[in-house]
Each structure stands twice: as C-alpha cells, then as structure tokens.
Design an enzyme around this catalytic site. Structure first.
Site, short mmCIF file in Angstrom:
data_model
loop_
_atom_site.label_atom_id
_atom_site.label_comp_id
_atom_site.label_asym_id
_atom_site.label_seq_id
_atom_site.Cartn_x
_atom_site.Cartn_y
_atom_site.Cartn_z
N GLY A 103 0.81 -1.21 0.00
CA GLY A 103 0.00 0.00 0.00
C GLY A 103 0.84 1.25 0.00
N SER A 104 0.31 2.30 0.58
CA SER A 104 0.94 3.62 0.52
C SER A 104 2.02 3.77 1.58
CB SER A 104 -0.11 4.71 0.71
OG SER A 104 -0.59 4.70 2.04
N GLY A 154 2.07 2.61 5.43
CA GLY A 154 3.23 1.78 5.76
C GLY A 154 3.92 2.23 7.03
N GLU A 163 5.63 -3.36 0.96
CA GLU A 163 5.65 -3.16 -0.49
C GLU A 163 4.93 -1.84 -0.77
OE1 GLU A 163 7.38 -4.84 -2.48
OE2 GLU A 163 7.88 -6.57 -1.24
N CYS A 167 1.73 0.51 -8.23
CA CYS A 167 2.99 0.99 -7.64
C CYS A 167 4.14 0.92 -8.64
CB CYS A 167 3.32 0.20 -6.39
SG CYS A 167 3.49 -1.57 -6.66
#
Length: 483
Positions: free
Chosen positions: A191-192, A196, A213, A251
């Site tokens: 995610g973002s 994170g 990630e 991403c």
C-alpha cells in the site's frame, strides 16, 4: 468481522493449528496451493465480475494481472516446494572439523497480510502463496476499497482452503487498528507510504518483522532510439506501462518520463496516437481502461491539476467524468517540479514528461527524488546502462520494457528506502515467510585445546594463525602442535 472477542478466538484457533504442526507438512502445503488452483478455475467468472465492479477492469486485463499471474505463481511453487523446504548444507571452515552444518527453513507462525485495492485479488493471493508454501497460518485482510473482491475472498477462501489455518477478516480502518494491536509473527503490507509508516510503528510494539511493499515515482528514461519501429515499440510499452494496468493505479506504473528536449514533440505525438489506438479518443469510447477506484482518489487526482501552472502544461487530455470516475489519459509537458504532481506519487492516468538537454542528466534528476520502486530505461547504450546501475538506487531496474519484471518468479520484487523493504515472488516469497535456522553439529572425539585456558603465548599465536589461515591452523592441529 464481529467483536474483538471474535478476533481473539480466531487467533487462538490459528495458533493452535500452527502448534499442531499440521501446516509444516509438504502434503498440507501442496493441498492448499492446489486448492487455490481449484478456486481460480471454478470461480473465474466471479473474479472477473468482482474486478469489474471494483475497478471497471476488462476481463482480459483481469486474467493477465490477477488470475494468470496467480496461477503461474502456484505452479512454480508446486514444482519447487519440496526443494525449498529441504535443508541446505553449507561448507564449514576446516577449523570446525569434525563438524557439519545446514540451514533449515521453518515457518514463522501467525502471519498478517494486508492487501491493496488496485490489484485486490493477485495482491491477496501472491503473498498468501508464499505464506502457505512456508507453512504458516494466515490472516488475510482485503482492502475495503475493493468491496466486491473483498467479499469474494471472504466467501470463497473458506470453501476451498483450510479454515482453521487461513482466515479472511474484512473491514475498514477500525478493523485494521484492532488487528495491529495484536501480536503477529510477520506482517506483510502492500500500500501507501503513509499507511506503511503506521504499520511499521504498530509492529514495533511487538518487535514484529514487516515486509512493506510501497510505491514511489517510477521514472522512464527514454533514450534516443535508432529507427521508427523502435520508437513505436518503446511508446507502446510506455502507454501499456502507464494506462494499461489499472489506469496508472499501480505501484510499478510509469510515473513520469525523462527525455531529451529535441525528442519531446515526437514522443507526445506518438503517445497520443497510441493512446487513441488502444483506448479511443474520448471518455465515451473507452472500453479497455480501468476507472479510478473511488470518489476520494478521483478528487485527489483532479486536485493535482488545480495549480494553474500545472494545468497550463497539459498537452493532451485533461477531461474527466465524475459520475463514471473516469479521467482521460493526460500528458503534461514540464509541469512545475515543486508541484504536488511532481513531488507525490501520482497513482493515476496523468503522465508528466520532463525534458533534459542530455539524457545523461536524467541520472541526477532521479537522484534528486526519493528512491523509486522501479527505474525503467529504454536505451541501447551499454555505457549508459552501466551508469544507471552504478549511479542510481531503486528496488528494480528494467531495461527496454515496462512492468514485465513483476511477472518474473526468478527475480525478487521489492523496494528500497521509501519505496519499501523486503521482497517476494517465487522462492523469495518462501524466504520472506520463513526463518532460516542455522544448525551446527560437532562430535566429541576431537577437541581444539587452544580455545581454553590456561593461556600462553603459543595459544595466542595458534589462534592468530587459525583465524587468519584456517587451513594452516588445521595442519598445525593435525601435526599435534598443541599445548
């Protein structure tokens, strides 16, 4: 999910399952992977429908990015799993003689996997494959921003997989907060960067290892190409890597393009022709483009264009349909570098083109930004390739193509710095969810007396030689030169 008590009961059951050692067997791991294959085959139409509801994805895009990639990963894991599980022998220095050593992979235990909304099926299944292959029990938390896929996972996974070892828990931010209060043996998050940081902070309370990630601004370096066919192919790959995978909401999608000023107009014209060939000319014609996931992200993308100087840099596109949550593929030429468009990850269908005098200047430009998840470089210049590799830092570098590195089970996938840390895919997924336990065995029939007091000058000299020239220390030992 119901109450906190329901969550606590679920975690107790998962830990009991793990302690039973059932998940450690090769048979259990293979049976669960094969069950996912059955899920893919029997529920394919429902997966297509869920992804269309959540993101407007075309069925072929769903198969390419969500179903096919998962099937490929499972088949790879099934063919390699027994080898991955086996102990790895390692050579010891002769001074340890007589001894043997091995590295034994063992499952971590109870794993929490947070799933992102942009690829809500494959980003659930891909890490799940690694966690199962390594013998863990798992809680899977789908994204509430992809509700149809979340419901599908919650309904189907218990029908096919071991419900006492793998559980799906749905919900929003409140559920995530509850989950993060618990102790886990591993947290895997996609995610973002903002979320994170929250994940990492919560994990620190229990010293829980995490794999993050994340994302970042993935650049394309477009070097001069030698002929028209190469230019067309390069542009086709850029368009596919920007708009062809969840409409830029990925991403690893192209975030911006670096090109020499003299090629900018050629690039823009070629991008426009390719976009219209792939997707159509107007919002009403688009059949092969995913939509923006929700109103919040639609408004975020719209706001990136509110700056008059950013809006003035639009050279193609720029229209939108709020009701359909569609934004036209939009190209911008040299927008302000201090604008939010150029300082934040775009995660949408807006493509800035940044011009430089010489393409080599792109290295300094990339180094002025946070480390990206991927650097794409379309170039045949071998010397320039070496400079990119040696003078930049990124999770991955891909030359002369876009996105395909994500599909390669032989390569690790992950970021560096703000684009994340940890890696997965193929054997790297197995390793991410395993602990490599070092095992050393010695016999009792031989001893190195120089390791013990009382100390003397000979023992010090002997130890110096042993650490410096291991084989020489053994020769001395074999000759009986010890006290």
């Amino acid at each position: 999910m119901g109450t906190m008590m329901d969550l606590d009961q679920s975690l107790v059951e998962l830990r009991q399952t793990f302690r039973s050692r059932r998940t450690r067997s090769l048979e259990w791991r293979k049976s669960q992977l094969q069950a996912i294959l059955q899920l893919l085959r029997k529920k394919e139409d429902k997966i297509f429908n869920a992804l269309h509801q959540d993101l407007g994805k075309h069925p072929i895009e769903v198969y390419r990015d969500e179903i096919g990639v998962v099937e490929k990963s499972i088949n790879h894991a099934l063919s390699c799993l027994e080898k991955w599980m086996g102990p790895k022998k390692t050579r010891l220095p002769l001074v340890f003689f007589p001894a043997s050593a091995q590295v034994l992979p063992e499952p971590l235990g109870l794993v929490l996997i947070f799933v992102s909304w942009n690829f809500p099926f494959s980003l659930a299944m891909d890490p799940l494959i690694g966690a199962i292959s390594a013998g863990n029990v798992v809680v899977l938390k789908p994204s509430e921003h992809a509700p149809a896929t979340s419901s599908l996972l919650s309904e189907t996974i218990p029908l096919f997989l071991d419900s006492k070892a793998i559980k799906v828990i749905e919900g929003g931010a409140e559920v995530c907060e509850q989950l993060l209060q618990k102790k886990w043996d591993k947290i895997f998050f996609t995610g973002s960067q903002r979320v994170g940081r929250l994940i990492m902070s919560a994990a620190a309370n229990h010293l829980t290892p995490v794999t993050l990630e994340l994302g970042g601004k993935c650049p394309v370096i477009l070097d001069s190409l030698s002929n028209l066919s190469e230019i067309k192919l390069a542009v086709k790959r850029i368009v596919g890597g920007k708009w062809g995978s969840c409409n830029g909401q990925a991403c690893i999608a192209v975030d911006y393009v670096l090109v020499e000023d003299r090629f900018a107009s050629v690039l823009i014209n070629s991008l426009q022709r390719t976009i219209e060939k792939f997707y159509g000319k107007t919002l009403d014609e688009y059949q092969n483009l995913s939509r923006v996931v929700n109103k919040h992200h639609f408004n975020r993308l719209r706001s990136l264009l509110d700056d008059p100087l950013v809006a003035a840099s639009i050279v193609y596109g720029g229209s939108w349909d709020e009701e359909k949550l569609m934004i036209q593929p939009t190209i911008l030429l040299n927008p302000p570098l201090n604008s939010e468009l150029m300082t934040e990850e775009i995660f949408g269908p807006l493509l800035p083109i940044i011009t430089v005098d010489k393409i080599e200047e792109s290295i300094d430009f990339i180094n002025s930004m946070p480390k990206p998840l991927v650097i794409y470089a379309l170039t045949k210049n071998e010397a320039f390739k070496k400079r990119i590799l040696s003078e930049t830092s990124s999770g991955t570098v891909t030359f002369n193509d876009i996105l395909i590195q994500f599909l390669c089970d032989a390569l690790p996938f992950g970021g560096v710095g703000p684009s994340g840390f940890g890696r997965y895919h193929g054997k790297y997924s197995f390793d991410t969810f395993s602990h490599e336990k070092a095992v050393l065995q010695r016999s009792y029939w031989f001893e190195l007396e120089a390791r013990y007091p009382p100390w003397n000058d000979f023992k010090l000299k002997f130890l110096r030689l042993t650490y410096k020239f291991d084989y020489f220390g053994l020769i001395l030992l074999m000759l009986g030169l010890k006290k």
